[in-house]
Design a protein around this motif. Structure first.
Motif, mmCIF file in Angstrom:
data_model
loop_
_atom_site.group_PDB
_atom_site.id
_atom_site.type_symbol
_atom_site.label_atom_id
_atom_site.label_comp_id
_atom_site.label_asym_id
_atom_site.label_seq_id
_atom_site.Cartn_x
_atom_site.Cartn_y
_atom_site.Cartn_z
ATOM 1 N N SER A 215 0.800 -1.230 0.000
ATOM 2 C CA SER A 215 0.000 0.000 0.000
ATOM 3 C C SER A 215 0.833 1.281 0.000
ATOM 4 O O SER A 215 0.437 2.273 -0.616
ATOM 5 C CB SER A 215 -0.950 0.003 1.205
ATOM 6 O OG SER A 215 -0.216 0.004 2.413
ATOM 7 N N LEU A 216 1.977 1.292 0.672
ATOM 8 C CA LEU A 216 2.761 2.524 0.754
ATOM 9 C C LEU A 216 3.631 2.762 -0.469
ATOM 10 O O LEU A 216 4.291 3.794 -0.563
ATOM 11 C CB LEU A 216 3.626 2.509 2.011
ATOM 12 C CG LEU A 216 2.852 2.513 3.337
ATOM 13 C CD1 LEU A 216 3.806 2.489 4.508
ATOM 14 C CD2 LEU A 216 1.929 3.727 3.428
ATOM 15 N N ASN A 217 3.632 1.801 -1.382
ATOM 16 C CA ASN A 217 4.435 1.957 -2.602
ATOM 17 C C ASN A 217 3.579 2.114 -3.853
ATOM 18 O O ASN A 217 4.119 2.178 -4.954
ATOM 19 C CB ASN A 217 5.336 0.727 -2.795
ATOM 20 C CG ASN A 217 6.279 0.519 -1.637
ATOM 21 O OD1 ASN A 217 6.833 1.470 -1.109
ATOM 22 N ND2 ASN A 217 6.445 -0.726 -1.233
ATOM 23 N N GLN A 218 2.253 2.173 -3.701
ATOM 24 C CA GLN A 218 1.358 2.186 -4.844
ATOM 25 C C GLN A 218 0.451 3.415 -4.816
ATOM 26 O O GLN A 218 0.239 4.021 -3.757
ATOM 27 C CB GLN A 218 0.478 0.921 -4.845
ATOM 28 C CG GLN A 218 1.250 -0.377 -4.894
ATOM 29 C CD GLN A 218 1.941 -0.593 -6.228
ATOM 30 O OE1 GLN A 218 1.523 -0.052 -7.247
ATOM 31 N NE2 GLN A 218 2.999 -1.392 -6.215
ATOM 32 N N ASP A 219 -0.095 3.762 -5.990
ATOM 33 C CA ASP A 219 -1.064 4.849 -6.036
ATOM 34 C C ASP A 219 -2.470 4.303 -5.786
ATOM 35 O O ASP A 219 -2.686 3.089 -5.676
ATOM 36 C CB ASP A 219 -0.996 5.579 -7.381
ATOM 37 C CG ASP A 219 -1.228 4.653 -8.573
ATOM 38 O OD1 ASP A 219 -1.879 3.603 -8.413
ATOM 39 O OD2 ASP A 219 -0.765 4.988 -9.681
ATOM 40 N N LEU A 220 -3.433 5.211 -5.684
ATOM 41 C CA LEU A 220 -4.807 4.816 -5.374
ATOM 42 C C LEU A 220 -5.360 3.862 -6.420
ATOM 43 O O LEU A 220 -5.989 2.848 -6.084
ATOM 44 C CB LEU A 220 -5.689 6.066 -5.276
ATOM 45 C CG LEU A 220 -7.193 5.827 -5.100
ATOM 46 C CD1 LEU A 220 -7.485 5.055 -3.816
ATOM 47 C CD2 LEU A 220 -7.944 7.160 -5.119
ATOM 48 N N HIS A 221 -5.137 4.163 -7.684
ATOM 49 C CA HIS A 221 -5.686 3.319 -8.756
ATOM 50 C C HIS A 221 -5.165 1.884 -8.637
ATOM 51 O O HIS A 221 -5.931 0.918 -8.766
ATOM 52 C CB HIS A 221 -5.312 3.905 -10.126
ATOM 53 C CG HIS A 221 -5.823 3.111 -11.276
ATOM 54 N ND1 HIS A 221 -7.145 3.164 -11.696
ATOM 55 C CD2 HIS A 221 -5.204 2.213 -12.098
ATOM 56 C CE1 HIS A 221 -7.310 2.346 -12.724
ATOM 57 N NE2 HIS A 221 -6.147 1.756 -12.992
ATOM 58 N N SER A 222 -3.871 1.741 -8.378
ATOM 59 C CA SER A 222 -3.275 0.413 -8.265
ATOM 60 C C SER A 222 -3.829 -0.345 -7.067
ATOM 61 O O SER A 222 -4.097 -1.555 -7.144
ATOM 62 C CB SER A 222 -1.752 0.516 -8.138
ATOM 63 O OG SER A 222 -1.192 1.118 -9.287
ATOM 64 N N MET A 223 -4.040 0.365 -5.944
ATOM 65 C CA MET A 223 -4.562 -0.307 -4.756
ATOM 66 C C MET A 223 -6.023 -0.705 -4.936
ATOM 67 O O MET A 223 -6.453 -1.760 -4.461
ATOM 68 C CB MET A 223 -4.408 0.582 -3.521
ATOM 69 C CG MET A 223 -2.974 0.751 -3.057
ATOM 70 S SD MET A 223 -2.060 -0.814 -2.876
ATOM 71 C CE MET A 223 -3.111 -1.710 -1.721
ATOM 72 N N LEU A 224 -6.791 0.112 -5.640
ATOM 73 C CA LEU A 224 -8.183 -0.266 -5.898
ATOM 74 C C LEU A 224 -8.254 -1.484 -6.807
ATOM 75 O O LEU A 224 -9.101 -2.369 -6.628
ATOM 76 C CB LEU A 224 -8.947 0.906 -6.518
ATOM 77 C CG LEU A 224 -9.220 2.088 -5.588
ATOM 78 C CD1 LEU A 224 -9.888 3.224 -6.353
ATOM 79 C CD2 LEU A 224 -10.089 1.675 -4.401
ATOM 80 N N ALA A 225 -7.343 -1.548 -7.774
ATOM 81 C CA ALA A 225 -7.299 -2.721 -8.648
ATOM 82 C C ALA A 225 -6.908 -3.966 -7.858
ATOM 83 O O ALA A 225 -7.485 -5.047 -8.043
ATOM 84 C CB ALA A 225 -6.319 -2.480 -9.799
ATOM 85 N N MET A 226 -5.918 -3.832 -6.953
ATOM 86 C CA MET A 226 -5.511 -4.967 -6.122
ATOM 87 C C MET A 226 -6.657 -5.398 -5.215
ATOM 88 O O MET A 226 -6.887 -6.601 -4.994
ATOM 89 C CB MET A 226 -4.285 -4.584 -5.285
ATOM 90 C CG MET A 226 -3.745 -5.722 -4.440
ATOM 91 S SD MET A 226 -2.224 -5.296 -3.533
ATOM 92 C CE MET A 226 -1.066 -5.167 -4.900
ATOM 93 N N GLU A 227 -7.389 -4.425 -4.688
ATOM 94 C CA GLU A 227 -8.545 -4.720 -3.845
ATOM 95 C C GLU A 227 -9.610 -5.511 -4.610
ATOM 96 O O GLU A 227 -10.125 -6.523 -4.122
ATOM 97 C CB GLU A 227 -9.142 -3.405 -3.337
ATOM 98 C CG GLU A 227 -10.433 -3.513 -2.563
ATOM 99 C CD GLU A 227 -10.994 -2.149 -2.250
ATOM 100 O OE1 GLU A 227 -12.110 -1.853 -2.718
ATOM 101 O OE2 GLU A 227 -10.310 -1.363 -1.557
ATOM 102 N N ALA A 228 -9.916 -5.081 -5.820
ATOM 103 C CA ALA A 228 -10.935 -5.772 -6.613
ATOM 104 C C ALA A 228 -10.496 -7.186 -6.988
ATOM 105 O O ALA A 228 -11.271 -8.144 -6.887
ATOM 106 C CB ALA A 228 -11.255 -4.965 -7.870
ATOM 107 N N ASP A 229 -9.239 -7.316 -7.399
ATOM 108 C CA ASP A 229 -8.731 -8.640 -7.759
ATOM 109 C C ASP A 229 -8.740 -9.574 -6.555
ATOM 110 O O ASP A 229 -9.150 -10.735 -6.648
ATOM 111 C CB ASP A 229 -7.305 -8.530 -8.312
ATOM 112 C CG ASP A 229 -7.251 -7.838 -9.666
ATOM 113 O OD1 ASP A 229 -8.312 -7.730 -10.319
ATOM 114 O OD2 ASP A 229 -6.156 -7.403 -10.064
ATOM 115 N N GLY A 230 -8.267 -9.057 -5.426
ATOM 116 C CA GLY A 230 -8.214 -9.880 -4.225
ATOM 117 C C GLY A 230 -9.589 -10.285 -3.732
ATOM 118 O O GLY A 230 -9.817 -11.432 -3.333
#
Length: 259
Positions: A215-230
């Motif tokens: 989370s501390l190395n990614q932007d919001l868009h990337s974290m939302l994508a990781m959230e959806a995939d997970g």
């Protein structure tokens, strides 16, 4: 093994630094043995949580200074760390929760090792310090990555530059220690937390830890994508279906955090 003990019981792994004559200092043998255990642990899908602790009255006093005598070339000094970085990275990225149970000294590399854990428990006599500059060295064993993320950049700089020793209460105030536990209850408290994870969804726990670490190395868009995939993966598990059924039938959940 000569300097550590490793055991797995009921889905809980315990790695104990066992060199109390030197306050569990990290010598070359211990570094190799920890690496072997982390490699073994990554292959063992039965393990749901790991406890890191030390034998005797200390967690780890840091690197074994007796192994640092004499002249070293820059290449030799670099290689000392390159030899352990693979297992340090693997430890930080383990898909299971890691709980550090700290008693006594956690100095230098011992402090760094404790910071690889997701949760740090400490006794009232626990002490934390990064006295690397006293030896003309820089902090190591991953602490440049872990500590600023835990307490912020300014506080991390202050601890490294001042070499200040923190007692358990000061470490809790800074956000390093989660709980202070009496010495005679430390191992049982660590095990009670670890036992809780044996009833959690291993998929959901792994995905949650992976997202938090990123989370501390990614932007919001990337974290939302990781959230959806997970979440997509988690929804497809049998555990999620069972948990929903238990909720609807008013049965208690399997996974509950210990009080």
């Amino acid at each position: 093994m000569e300097t550590i003990r490793y055991a797995v019981e009921d889905g809980i792994a315990t790695l104990t630094l066992d060199y109390p004559a030197r306050k569990n200092a990290l010598n070359g043998v211990m570094r190799r043995e920890i690496g072997d255990v982390i490699h073994q642990l990554r292959q063992d899908t039965s393990v749901r949580a790991l406890i890191l602790t030390g034998a005797g009255t200390d967690f780890c006093s840091g690197g074994d200074i007796s192994s640092m005598q004499g002249e070293f070339t820059a290449a030799q000094g670099r290689q000392r760390l390159n030899n352990i970085h693979p297992w340090l990275e693997a430890l930080i990225q383990l898909e299971i929760p890691v709980i550090a149970a700290v008693d006594g000294a956690a100095f230098g590399a011992g402090f760094s090792l404790a910071l690889t854990a997701d949760i740090i428990l400490a006794t009232p006599r626990a002490r934390f310090a990064l006295p690397f500059l006293r030896l003309g060295l820089i902090p190591d064993c991953g602490v440049f990555y872990t500590l600023p993320r835990m307490i912020g950049l300014q506080r991390a700089k202050a601890l490294m530059f001042s070499m200040r020793e923190l007692d358990a209460e000061a470490a809790r105030e800074q956000g390093i220690v989660m709980e202070i536990v009496p010495a005679d209850s430390l191992q049982e408290r660590a095990r009670s937390m670890a036992r809780a994870f044996t009833e959690a969804s291993p998929v959901a726990v792994a995905l949650t830890k992976k997202a938090l670490n990123a989370s501390l190395n990614q932007d919001l868009h990337s974290m939302l994508a990781m959230e959806a995939d997970g979440q997509g993966i988690a929804f497809a598990t049998e555990y999620r279906q069972e948990a929903a059924n238990r909720f609807l039938s008013k049965q208690p959940p399997r996974y509950r955090w210990p009080d």
